[in-house]
Design a protein around this motif. Sequence first.
Motif, short mmCIF file in Angstrom:
data_model
loop_
_atom_site.label_atom_id
_atom_site.label_comp_id
_atom_site.label_asym_id
_atom_site.label_seq_id
_atom_site.Cartn_x
_atom_site.Cartn_y
_atom_site.Cartn_z
N PHE A 1 -4.14 -2.67 -10.59
CA PHE A 1 -4.09 -2.08 -9.26
C PHE A 1 -5.27 -1.16 -8.94
CE2 PHE A 1 0.28 -3.34 -10.16
CZ PHE A 1 0.58 -4.04 -9.00
N LEU A 2 -6.07 -0.82 -9.95
CA LEU A 2 -7.29 -0.04 -9.70
C LEU A 2 -8.52 -0.81 -10.18
CD1 LEU A 2 -6.19 3.56 -10.81
CD2 LEU A 2 -6.36 2.67 -8.48
N ALA A 3 -8.43 -2.14 -10.09
CA ALA A 3 -9.52 -2.97 -10.60
C ALA A 3 -10.85 -2.68 -9.92
CB ALA A 3 -9.17 -4.44 -10.45
N ASP A 4 -10.80 -2.31 -8.62
CA ASP A 4 -12.05 -1.99 -7.91
C ASP A 4 -12.31 -0.50 -7.85
OD1 ASP A 4 -10.11 -1.13 -6.18
OD2 ASP A 4 -10.83 -2.24 -4.43
N GLY A 5 -11.52 0.27 -8.59
CA GLY A 5 -11.71 1.72 -8.64
C GLY A 5 -10.92 2.50 -7.63
N GLU B 1 0.83 -1.20 0.00
CA GLU B 1 0.00 0.00 0.00
C GLU B 1 0.87 1.26 0.00
OE1 GLU B 1 -3.16 2.39 2.90
OE2 GLU B 1 -2.80 0.23 3.23
N ARG B 2 1.87 1.28 0.88
CA ARG B 2 2.74 2.46 0.96
C ARG B 2 3.51 2.66 -0.34
NH1 ARG B 2 4.17 0.07 5.94
NH2 ARG B 2 6.20 -0.50 5.03
N GLY B 3 4.03 1.57 -0.89
CA GLY B 3 4.80 1.67 -2.11
C GLY B 3 3.97 2.18 -3.27
N TYR B 4 2.72 1.70 -3.36
CA TYR B 4 1.84 2.18 -4.44
C TYR B 4 1.57 3.67 -4.27
CZ TYR B 4 -1.97 2.58 -7.77
OH TYR B 4 -2.74 2.97 -8.83
N ALA B 5 1.33 4.09 -3.03
CA ALA B 5 1.06 5.52 -2.79
C ALA B 5 2.24 6.37 -3.24
CB ALA B 5 0.76 5.75 -1.32
N SER B 6 3.47 5.89 -3.02
CA SER B 6 4.64 6.67 -3.38
C SER B 6 4.87 6.69 -4.89
CB SER B 6 5.89 6.11 -2.69
OG SER B 6 6.26 4.85 -3.22
N ARG B 7 4.34 5.69 -5.60
CA ARG B 7 4.54 5.60 -7.06
C ARG B 7 3.25 5.82 -7.83
NH1 ARG B 7 8.67 5.35 -10.24
NH2 ARG B 7 8.44 3.29 -11.15
N ARG B 8 2.20 6.27 -7.17
CA ARG B 8 0.87 6.32 -7.78
C ARG B 8 0.84 7.14 -9.05
NH1 ARG B 8 -4.93 7.72 -4.77
NH2 ARG B 8 -6.20 7.47 -6.66
N ALA B 9 1.49 8.29 -9.05
CA ALA B 9 1.43 9.16 -10.23
C ALA B 9 1.98 8.47 -11.46
CB ALA B 9 2.19 10.45 -9.96
N VAL B 10 3.00 7.64 -11.27
CA VAL B 10 3.57 6.90 -12.40
C VAL B 10 2.71 5.69 -12.74
CG1 VAL B 10 5.54 5.53 -13.17
CG2 VAL B 10 5.91 7.67 -11.92
N MET B 11 2.33 4.95 -11.73
CA MET B 11 1.55 3.71 -11.97
C MET B 11 0.28 3.98 -12.77
SD MET B 11 3.24 1.24 -10.20
CE MET B 11 2.17 -0.02 -9.53
N GLU B 12 -0.36 5.09 -12.48
CA GLU B 12 -1.66 5.34 -13.09
C GLU B 12 -1.57 6.01 -14.46
OE1 GLU B 12 -4.25 7.03 -10.11
OE2 GLU B 12 -3.83 5.38 -8.72
N ARG B 13 -0.35 6.17 -14.99
CA ARG B 13 -0.20 6.61 -16.37
C ARG B 13 -0.64 5.52 -17.35
NH1 ARG B 13 6.10 8.66 -16.73
NH2 ARG B 13 6.04 10.28 -15.12
N TYR B 14 -0.54 4.27 -16.96
CA TYR B 14 -0.60 3.17 -17.91
C TYR B 14 -1.87 2.34 -17.70
CZ TYR B 14 4.27 4.60 -17.75
OH TYR B 14 5.42 5.35 -17.75
N ARG B 15 -2.57 2.09 -18.81
CA ARG B 15 -3.87 1.42 -18.70
C ARG B 15 -3.74 -0.01 -18.17
NH1 ARG B 15 -5.44 -1.87 -23.11
NH2 ARG B 15 -3.94 -1.89 -24.85
N GLY B 16 -2.64 -0.70 -18.54
CA GLY B 16 -2.45 -2.05 -18.04
C GLY B 16 -2.23 -2.09 -16.54
N THR B 17 -1.55 -1.08 -16.02
CA THR B 17 -1.32 -0.99 -14.58
C THR B 17 -2.61 -0.64 -13.85
OG1 THR B 17 0.89 -0.17 -15.13
CG2 THR B 17 0.20 0.00 -12.83
N ARG B 18 -3.36 0.28 -14.42
CA ARG B 18 -4.64 0.64 -13.80
C ARG B 18 -5.58 -0.56 -13.73
NH1 ARG B 18 -3.90 5.15 -17.31
NH2 ARG B 18 -5.52 4.36 -18.73
N ALA B 19 -5.54 -1.40 -14.76
CA ALA B 19 -6.43 -2.57 -14.79
C ALA B 19 -6.12 -3.55 -13.66
CB ALA B 19 -6.31 -3.28 -16.13
#
Length: 575
Positions: free
Chosen positions: A201-205, A181-199
């Motif tokens: 790690f943001l599967a439940d929104g 959870e902490r690691g995702y929060a620190s990298r969120r801006a990068v992670m959410e650039r990419y549709r495959g990553t959003r699918a």
Amino acid sequence: MSKPLRALLLALVLPFAAAGASAAQASDTSSAQIRTHPPGTAIASGHALATKAGMDIIRAGGNAFDAAVAVSATLSVVEPISSGIGGGGFFLLHDAKTGKDIFVDARETAPASATPAAYLDEKGELNRDRATNGPWSAGIPGLPAALVHLAQNYGRLPLKTTLAPAIRLAREGFEIYPRLERGYASRRAVMERYRGTRAVFLADGTPPMTGEILRQPELARTIELIAEKGFDGFYRGETAKKLLAAVKEEGGKWRIDELTGYQVKEREPLRFRYRDWDITTAPPPSSGGVALAEMLQILEGWDLSKLDEAHRHHVIVEAMRRAYRDRTIYLGDPDFVKVPMRRLMSLDYAAGLRATIHPEKATPSELLPGVPAPLEDDETTHYSIIDADGNRVSATQTVNLLYGSGLVAPGTGVLLNNEMDDFALRPGTPNAFGVMGFAANAPEAGKRMLSSMTPSFIESKDRIAVLGAPGGSRIITEVLVGILGYDEGLNAQQVAALPRFHHQWMPDAISAEKGAIGPAAVSALEAMGHTVNAAESPWGNLQTVSWNKRTNTLEGGTDPRNPVGSAEVVDSRIP
């Protein structure tokens, strides 16, 4: 070992210590007989689910190498923050039947598009975003090929068996823990650039939250293809096509022949001796083994047990300083550059370096030449295994920084690494770990980037230990501190818990966990000219197992800094 030194080490360890694992001899432990086979199996890894997967494979009739496949693949599922099949790793093996040690190099390789110029901005400065995020930061993955190689050449069981735990956990899910959870929060801006990553790690929104279940069905399918088709299940066919499409979609440039042409390489491990220990460790393109040999061979000139705390830290730091300077200047992929191994591993060279250490003064790093003399990467994970036959595995695998490049290739569940930052993309410019490099570690097509991963074996007349750690450039010094702990007679759990300190030539400062160096020693070190950052946050995740051949007991030590880590020992003599 002196009583004062042992008391000091134990006092430092106790605040960090957590329960480890051990198996006592079923019969009389007072015998002085040297045993030829361990009494069972010991596994220590960064996650309890991975340790369990390895033990399940042992119970199914597998050996340490089968267990390694299971542990590695499971860590790829449950530790996406640290490793994955979109990354690479190093595997140090000991085959008990032949007595041979093998180093399996599954480091990522550079695509042809990854020229130094590709990573510079319009001002000629390093483009840090391109170097660490997205498709340009990713090398060609090596871990899937390593799993196939281990299974085909050293294991007993088929991949469909050894990969089954990882497939199940990817499909059914596992509970998210705070570090994810902490690691995702620190990298969120990068992670959410990419549709495959959003699918994924943001599967439940919403972003991943501790206690939620993370399911990765596409990753399960990808691992299934490896189980069914081996190498071709990843590097050819539907997975390869999806990887190439994902890289292209985000502006990168990979070619199909760079995937199909990937090769695991078996290399000769490095060997050297420190006091009563025979040490087997990682050769280039790891920098760890060379640096470890330099440091320990320098330190052999002192009886560390007779030094006070300040002077003990002083000479160890000075050894670190000199080894990291040589790491920066000389080391790279031996298939592309000439590494002066004979010099760097020489006892005479170590003696010369030792002679430059003033007993009462720090050597400013700027006074150590930053150019070659004339020649004559807690982002990562580690696991250690010993089985009842005496086979051993010390394996370190990584995607580099937290969640690697942040890019999950759509349809695959594969989170790509960002190992290109481990190259010297701009000579003399520090990477994300503050480590510089020069021509020896510049990127070229097919070249493997320099690594700090240091999987190691140490063996004395009556004891064998397997150890390694994550921690970027601090990996090497974690392993060094661990070896010194074993040399002082500590057990596996005490070694895993030892407080850590580190110096890497540049920047010129000692990094130390809070409590690792006592206040009086800090003052003394500063009086010698050292800069001491004495209260840094804990780092690393050392995992180690050991076998006492006299008492015929196994121990496992798991780093208490990582609450989800696990060490398990099973005595095969006890039903």
